[in-house]
Write an enzyme that holds these catalytic residues in place. Structure first.
Site, PDB file in Angstrom:
ATOM      1  CG  PHE A 113      -4.092 -10.976  -5.040  1.00  0.00           C
ATOM      2  CD1 PHE A 113      -5.070 -11.528  -4.225  1.00  0.00           C
ATOM      3  CD2 PHE A 113      -3.814 -11.566  -6.263  1.00  0.00           C
ATOM      4  CE1 PHE A 113      -5.759 -12.675  -4.624  1.00  0.00           C
ATOM      5  CE2 PHE A 113      -4.501 -12.720  -6.670  1.00  0.00           C
ATOM      6  CZ  PHE A 113      -5.470 -13.272  -5.842  1.00  0.00           C
ATOM      7  CB  SER A 145      -0.020  -2.700   1.400  1.00  0.00           C
ATOM      8  OG  SER A 145       0.826  -2.733   0.280  1.00  0.00           O
ATOM      9  CG  HIS A 200      -7.661  -0.375 -11.748  1.00  0.00           C
ATOM     10  ND1 HIS A 200      -6.594  -0.917 -11.062  1.00  0.00           N
ATOM     11  CD2 HIS A 200      -7.629  -0.955 -12.988  1.00  0.00           C
ATOM     12  CE1 HIS A 200      -5.959  -1.772 -11.846  1.00  0.00           C
ATOM     13  NE2 HIS A 200      -6.568  -1.821 -13.007  1.00  0.00           N
ATOM     14  CG  ASP A 221      -2.674   0.011  -9.217  1.00  0.00           C
ATOM     15  OD1 ASP A 221      -2.319  -0.214  -8.041  1.00  0.00           O
ATOM     16  OD2 ASP A 221      -3.823  -0.250  -9.649  1.00  0.00           O
ATOM     17  CG  ASP A 244      -7.793  -1.490  -6.974  1.00  0.00           C
ATOM     18  OD1 ASP A 244      -7.392  -1.222  -8.115  1.00  0.00           O
ATOM     19  OD2 ASP A 244      -7.195  -1.153  -5.933  1.00  0.00           O
ATOM     20  CG  MET A 287     -10.273  -6.920  -8.347  1.00  0.00           C
ATOM     21  SD  MET A 287      -9.157  -7.725  -7.190  1.00  0.00           S
ATOM     22  CE  MET A 287      -8.016  -6.398  -6.872  1.00  0.00           C
ATOM     23  CB  SER A 343      -5.378   1.199  -3.748  1.00  0.00           C
ATOM     24  OG  SER A 343      -6.189   0.035  -3.791  1.00  0.00           O
ATOM     25  CG  MET A 345      -1.953  -3.173 -14.028  1.00  0.00           C
ATOM     26  SD  MET A 345      -2.661  -2.360 -12.584  1.00  0.00           S
ATOM     27  CE  MET A 345      -2.099  -3.386 -11.229  1.00  0.00           C
ATOM     28  CG  HIS A 392      -6.654   3.248  -7.380  1.00  0.00           C
ATOM     29  ND1 HIS A 392      -6.467   3.622  -8.695  1.00  0.00           N
ATOM     30  CD2 HIS A 392      -6.548   1.894  -7.357  1.00  0.00           C
ATOM     31  CE1 HIS A 392      -6.249   2.539  -9.431  1.00  0.00           C
ATOM     32  NE2 HIS A 392      -6.292   1.480  -8.651  1.00  0.00           N
TER      33      HIS A 392
HETATM   34  C1  DX5 Z   1      -3.951  -4.568  -7.631  1.00  0.00           C
HETATM   35  C2  DX5 Z   1      -4.716  -3.268  -7.529  1.00  0.00           C
HETATM   36  C3  DX5 Z   1      -3.984  -2.236  -6.772  1.00  0.00           C
HETATM   37  C4  DX5 Z   1      -3.677  -2.590  -5.336  1.00  0.00           C
HETATM   38  C5  DX5 Z   1      -2.327  -2.000  -5.037  1.00  0.00           C
HETATM   39  O1  DX5 Z   1      -4.571  -5.383  -8.513  1.00  0.00           O
HETATM   40  O2  DX5 Z   1      -5.014  -2.734  -8.805  1.00  0.00           O
HETATM   41  O3  DX5 Z   1      -4.616  -0.952  -6.849  1.00  0.00           O
HETATM   42  O4  DX5 Z   1      -4.601  -2.126  -4.406  1.00  0.00           O
HETATM   43  O5  DX5 Z   1      -1.920  -2.428  -3.790  1.00  0.00           O
HETATM   44  P1  DX5 Z   1      -0.439  -2.220  -3.269  1.00  0.00           P
HETATM   45  O6  DX5 Z   1      -0.179  -0.734  -3.297  1.00  0.00           O
HETATM   46  O7  DX5 Z   1      -0.485  -2.788  -1.889  1.00  0.00           O
HETATM   47  O8  DX5 Z   1       0.460  -2.966  -4.202  1.00  0.00           O
HETATM   48 ZN    ZN Z   2      -5.733  -0.557  -8.972  1.00  0.00          ZN
END
Ligand code: DX5
Ligand code: ZN
Length: 217
Positions: free
Chosen positions: A144, A199, A67, A176, A36, A38, A9, A138, A34
């Site tokens: 985050f 991360s 996503h 995820d 993200d 938002m 991600s 999820m 991936h």
């Molecule tokens: C969270 C995102 C994830 C995020 C995962 O809302 O959808 O894709 O980047 O991050 P980590 O792997 O650090 O939990």
């Molecule tokens: Zn995601």
């Protein structure tokens, strides 16, 4: 056991050095990228939009796994398609007419995936499971990176695997949030096909090595 598909991600990438981070992903064992998106409405955060993602798409050699954590994701099907995305994930909770949205994603030439939040039961997917390429569970509340893995996701993976088998669906199971080597191993054992990691990969001292270790779980 089948090796998992790894989808880093880029929410955890360094956008001041995006080209370097994308080069790292291209050279790694990652299978997908991936992305993200938002909107500050469906989730309490805003990430990046299409003008920025245009450059991400240009820099990557891997399929894009997009996503959307936004309300009315169907409004952006043409923009996601224009990025060259292979997979478009929409949230169950954001789509009152989910069946229609899934068909629209297919008609646009992309693979449709449905995402459920931690509090949404797997059983709610019964009537859509045969129409989707993938289900994204999820394992944190979306919004985050760097959050702690929610444990009951392991049971949800097992339940979803059973639903897929009983219904004759071929859907992949993607996870995820809070995925690292430890949670990733247990997820793969429970039946997950795809691991998203932000991360754990981008903050690792050696992201290429970390991606390889995840791939070999
Ligand atoms: C969270 C995102 C994830 C995020 C995962 O809302 O959808 O894709 O980047 O991050 P980590 O792997 O650090 O939990
Ligand atoms: Zn995601």
């Amino acid at each position: 056991m089948k090796r998992p598909i790894i989808s880093p991600s880029i929410l955890s990438a360094n956008f001041a050095h995006l080209a370097d981070d994308m080069k790292m992903v291209n050279e790694s064992d990652a299978d997908w990228v991936h992305i993200d998106i938002m909107d500050g409405v469906f989730v309490p955060n805003i990430s990046f939009g299409f003008p920025v993602l245009k450059y991400v798409a240009e820099l990557t050699t891997k399929p894009l796994d997009v996503h959307l954590m936004i309300v009315q994701p169907e409004k952006f099907i043409p923009e996601v398609k224009a990025l060259g995305a292979e997979i478009m994930n929409v949230h169950f909770e954001a789509c009152p007419h989910l069946h229609r949205v899934i068909q629209q994603i297919k008609e646009a030439g992309m693979k449709p995936a449905v995402t459920i939040n931690p509090a949404t039961p797997v059983s709610f997917l019964k009537d859509i499971i045969k129409d989707v390429y993938m289900v994204l569970l999820m394992s944190v509340n979306p919004g985050f990176g760097g959050q702690k893995f929610i444990e009951n996701t392991i049971d949800k993976v097992k339940e979803l695997r059973e639903l897929i088998e009983v219904s004759g669906s071929h859907a992949l199971i993607e996870i995820d949030g809070g995925v690292n080597l430890e949670t990733g191993k247990r997820l793969v054992e429970a039946g997950a096909d795809v691991l998203v990691a932000g991360s754990a990969i981008f903050n690792a001292p050696d992201p290429i090595k970390m991606t390889k270790e995840m791939k070999n779980l």
